[in-house]
Design a protein around this motif. Structure first.
Motif, short mmCIF file in Angstrom:
data_model
loop_
_atom_site.label_atom_id
_atom_site.label_comp_id
_atom_site.label_asym_id
_atom_site.label_seq_id
_atom_site.Cartn_x
_atom_site.Cartn_y
_atom_site.Cartn_z
N GLU A 115 0.86 -1.19 0.00
CA GLU A 115 0.00 0.00 0.00
C GLU A 115 0.89 1.23 0.00
O GLU A 115 1.76 1.37 0.85
N LYS A 116 0.65 2.13 -0.95
CA LYS A 116 1.56 3.26 -1.06
C LYS A 116 1.36 4.32 0.03
O LYS A 116 2.27 5.07 0.34
N THR A 149 -15.91 7.11 2.64
CA THR A 149 -17.13 6.68 1.94
C THR A 149 -18.37 7.01 2.76
O THR A 149 -18.32 7.06 4.00
N GLY A 150 -19.47 7.23 2.04
CA GLY A 150 -20.75 7.51 2.69
C GLY A 150 -20.65 8.65 3.68
O GLY A 150 -21.26 8.59 4.75
N ASN A 209 -21.43 3.40 3.21
CA ASN A 209 -22.58 2.64 2.71
C ASN A 209 -22.02 1.34 2.13
O ASN A 209 -21.64 1.26 0.97
N VAL A 222 4.15 0.97 -5.45
CA VAL A 222 4.58 0.10 -6.54
C VAL A 222 4.85 0.96 -7.77
O VAL A 222 4.03 1.80 -8.15
N TYR A 263 -10.65 11.04 -6.47
CA TYR A 263 -10.16 11.42 -5.14
C TYR A 263 -8.70 10.97 -4.97
O TYR A 263 -8.39 10.15 -4.10
N SER A 309 -5.54 6.72 -4.60
CA SER A 309 -6.01 6.12 -5.86
C SER A 309 -5.71 7.09 -7.00
O SER A 309 -6.54 7.92 -7.34
N ASP A 354 -2.52 4.45 -10.89
CA ASP A 354 -1.23 3.82 -11.28
C ASP A 354 -1.44 2.47 -11.96
O ASP A 354 -0.66 2.08 -12.83
N VAL A 371 -16.99 10.35 -7.40
CA VAL A 371 -17.08 9.23 -6.47
C VAL A 371 -16.41 8.00 -7.08
O VAL A 371 -15.81 7.19 -6.38
N GLU A 394 -12.25 -1.17 -8.39
CA GLU A 394 -12.56 -0.05 -9.29
C GLU A 394 -11.63 0.06 -10.49
O GLU A 394 -11.95 0.76 -11.46
N LEU A 416 -18.80 -0.28 -3.61
CA LEU A 416 -18.11 -1.12 -2.63
C LEU A 416 -18.50 -2.58 -2.81
O LEU A 416 -17.66 -3.47 -2.70
C1 LIG Z 1 -16.13 10.49 -1.49
C2 LIG Z 1 -16.45 9.06 -1.84
C3 LIG Z 1 -17.50 8.41 -1.22
C4 LIG Z 1 -17.83 7.10 -1.56
N1 LIG Z 1 -18.83 6.48 -0.89
C5 LIG Z 1 -19.17 5.21 -1.21
C6 LIG Z 1 -20.16 4.52 -0.48
O1 LIG Z 1 -20.67 5.01 0.55
N2 LIG Z 1 -20.52 3.28 -0.92
C7 LIG Z 1 -19.93 2.69 -2.00
O2 LIG Z 1 -20.33 1.59 -2.36
N3 LIG Z 1 -18.92 3.29 -2.68
C8 LIG Z 1 -18.52 4.52 -2.29
N4 LIG Z 1 -17.47 5.13 -2.96
C9 LIG Z 1 -16.74 4.38 -4.00
C10 LIG Z 1 -15.77 3.35 -3.35
O3 LIG Z 1 -15.09 3.96 -2.28
C11 LIG Z 1 -14.74 2.81 -4.35
O4 LIG Z 1 -15.36 2.37 -5.51
C12 LIG Z 1 -13.93 1.65 -3.70
O5 LIG Z 1 -13.19 2.15 -2.60
C13 LIG Z 1 -13.00 0.99 -4.69
O6 LIG Z 1 -12.25 0.06 -3.99
P1 LIG Z 1 -10.84 -0.43 -4.54
O7 LIG Z 1 -10.26 -1.29 -3.46
O8 LIG Z 1 -10.96 -0.98 -5.89
O9 LIG Z 1 -9.96 0.90 -4.68
P2 LIG Z 1 -9.49 1.96 -3.59
O10 LIG Z 1 -10.41 1.99 -2.43
O11 LIG Z 1 -9.26 3.19 -4.35
O12 LIG Z 1 -8.11 1.37 -3.07
C14 LIG Z 1 -6.97 1.27 -3.90
C15 LIG Z 1 -5.74 1.28 -3.02
O13 LIG Z 1 -4.59 1.06 -3.85
C16 LIG Z 1 -3.55 1.91 -3.39
N5 LIG Z 1 -2.62 2.17 -4.49
C17 LIG Z 1 -2.85 2.84 -5.64
N6 LIG Z 1 -1.74 2.91 -6.40
C18 LIG Z 1 -0.78 2.25 -5.70
C19 LIG Z 1 0.61 1.99 -5.94
N7 LIG Z 1 1.25 2.44 -7.03
N8 LIG Z 1 1.31 1.27 -5.02
C20 LIG Z 1 0.69 0.83 -3.87
N9 LIG Z 1 -0.59 1.07 -3.59
C21 LIG Z 1 -1.32 1.76 -4.50
C22 LIG Z 1 -4.27 3.17 -2.96
O14 LIG Z 1 -3.49 3.96 -2.08
C23 LIG Z 1 -5.54 2.62 -2.32
O15 LIG Z 1 -5.38 2.42 -0.94
C24 LIG Z 1 -17.09 6.42 -2.58
C25 LIG Z 1 -16.03 7.06 -3.20
C26 LIG Z 1 -15.69 8.36 -2.84
C27 LIG Z 1 -14.53 9.03 -3.51
#
Ligand SMILES: Cc1cc2nc3c(=O)[nH]c(=O)nc-3n(C[C@H](O)[C@H](O)[C@H](O)COP(=O)(O)OP(=O)(O)OC[C@H]3O[C@@H](n4cnc5c(N)ncnc54)[C@H](O)[C@@H]3O)c2cc1C
Length: 394
Positions: free
Chosen positions: A17-18, A29-30, A35, A118, A151, A156, A159, A335, A364, A377
């Motif tokens: 995790e970076k 979130t939420g 949520n 990474v 965001y 995120s 990369d 979002v 995502e 989520l």
């Molecule tokens: C303001 C906001 C509110 C939201 N509210 C909701 C909600 O209530 N309900 C819902 O269903 N969805 C919500 N979402 C959407 C949801 O948060 C995302 O779709 C979800 O977090 C995606 O999960 P993920 O694990 O794929 O990616 P992320 O949660 O983005 O996690 C990716 C991780 O990878 C790490 N990373 C990235 N590049 C590198 C690298 N080069 N090296 C090492 N680590 C790296 C990042 O630091 C991050 O921690 C919300 C989004 C936002 C912005």
């Protein structure tokens, strides 16, 4: 989810995790309440997400909302059901969701390395090598779960897309989604801070037209709020061809006839009131100066002096304020990211790449996204679970 599930299957797992800590995005979130999911049946969930979401049939059937709730419950997180079928932690704290996932990682003895950005991934003859800072990690299997690019302050920053394409995958066009909208007209910006609970917005471009009812917010650049974020999913692609017309109905529950009768009656009852005082019955305070300007009626005119044309104009504007949407706001305010790793190149039973054996994607970064309301989520939980389960199996 992916790392913990892979570990549960018996694999030795390292999570890179970076950021200095995990789950920065999850925490916001939420509005800090997270949520977690919603209780929609698979077909409805997929229909709400759009045509590409057909891919989700496999992941949602294997690990849907009920499995998600059970998963969190087993980790000690109590959840509650709210309006619209949405689930939140009972504590209203997204931190509790993150801590539950951290307990999952600890239980599986996942080695979590933070501040590990990474910068490169290579496919070796056997497995992968992953560079983060001065370290190179070797692994038999690799899950890419780097998220989208919305965001970016949460880590995120998109990369993962370049790694995916360097490894031979198609990355479809990336667009901010579930995002506020920029508006051309200055009068809209004057309404900054005004929130309307029961508004109806109709967006149109050419023969295309779509309506939303609910809560919206005016901002210094245009419009936001739940129905606007939902609308951005449909309106986003239309904006590629030019501006989109938007019409605001402030009184969606009343047709023009009824509104006209009410107006006539109240004019008779309060004939000596000035227009400015009279119109207060119909509008929130913040909207009054703008509304009066749009009507072109003097605020000091006594309402019993309104002529037929002026009355018609008032009704017209209560039902139909028009403005022009020019563009989406940026990734900083979105979002979710629409577009990403082409799901056609991923096996929906395992989340494994069809191009490279031993490589998995989830969350995502994929070309999958949904509206606000627990969809995104749930996509992450379902695809993360499958990626972890299939990559972790010995
Ligand atoms: C303001 C906001 C509110 C939201 N509210 C909701 C909600 O209530 N309900 C819902 O269903 N969805 C919500 N979402 C959407 C949801 O948060 C995302 O779709 C979800 O977090 C995606 O999960 P993920 O694990 O794929 O990616 P992320 O949660 O983005 O996690 C990716 C991780 O990878 C790490 N990373 C990235 N590049 C590198 C690298 N080069 N090296 C090492 N680590 C790296 C990042 O630091 C991050 O921690 C919300 C989004 C936002 C912005």
């Amino acid at each position: 989810m992916a790392a913990g599930t892979a570990a549960k299957g018996g694999s030795s797992v390292v999570l890179l995790e970076k950021m200095p800590s995990l789950g920065k995005k999850l925490l916001i979130t939420g509005q800090g309440r997270c949520n977690i999911t919603n209780n929609l049946e698979v077909k409805k969930f997929i229909a709400d997400c759009g045509p590409r979401a057909r891919f989700l049939f496999g992941p949602l059937t294997r690990f849907g909302f009920e499995a998600t709730l059970k998963f969190f419950e087993e980790l000690g997180l109590k959840t509650k059901l709210e309006r619209g079928g949405r689930y939140f932690p009972e504590s209203d704290s997204s931190r509790d969701v993150l801590e539950a996932l951290e307990r999952y990682l600890s239980a599986g003895k996942v080695r979590v390395i933070t501040n590990a950005r990474v910068t490169g991934i290579r496919k070796e003859r056997e497995g992968f090598s992953v560079t983060a800072g001065t370290e190179v990690y070797k692994s038999a299997r690799l899950i890419i779960a780097a998220g989208g690019k919305s965001y970016p302050g949460t880590g995120s920053t998109g990369d993962g897309y370049s790694w995916a394409s360097a490894l031979g995958h198609t990355v479809t066009a990336l667009k901010p989604s579930d995002v506020p909208l920029n508006v051309k007209e200055d009068f809209v910006k004057e309404l900054q801070g005004l929130s309307l609970k029961n508004a109806e917005l109709t967006f149109a471009r050419g023969s295309k037209k779509i309506k939303y009812f609910g809560e919206m917010l005016f901002t210094h650049y245009g419009i936001s709020g739940p129905i606007v974020l939902d609308a951005s999913r449909a309106v986003g692609p239309w904006l590629d061809d030019g501006p989109v017309d938007c019409r605001l109905d402030l009184k969606p529950a009343l047709d023009e006839e009824t509104l006209n009768r009410r107006l006539q009656r109240e004019i008779v009852e309060s004939g000596k009131k000035t227009f400015k005082i009279f119109i207060k019955e119909y509008l929130p305070a913040k909207l009054i100066p703008v509304f009066i300007k749009l009507c072109g009626i003097s605020e000091d005119l006594r309402v019993n002096q309104l002529n037929a044309g002026q009355r018609k104009k008032v009704i017209e504007l209560l039902k139909d304020i028009r403005f022009t949407v020019t563009s989406l706001r940026g990734f900083d305010e979105a979002v979710v990211t629409a577009g990403g790793v082409d799901a056609d190149q991923i096996d929906q039973a395992t989340m494994g790449s069809k191009k490279i054996k031993g490589l998995y994607f989830c969350g995502e970064i994929l070309d999958l996204d949904g509206p606000c309301g627990g969809y995104n989520l749930q996509i992450a939980w379902s695809t993360g679970f499958l990626a972890g389960k299939s990559s972790g199996e010995k």
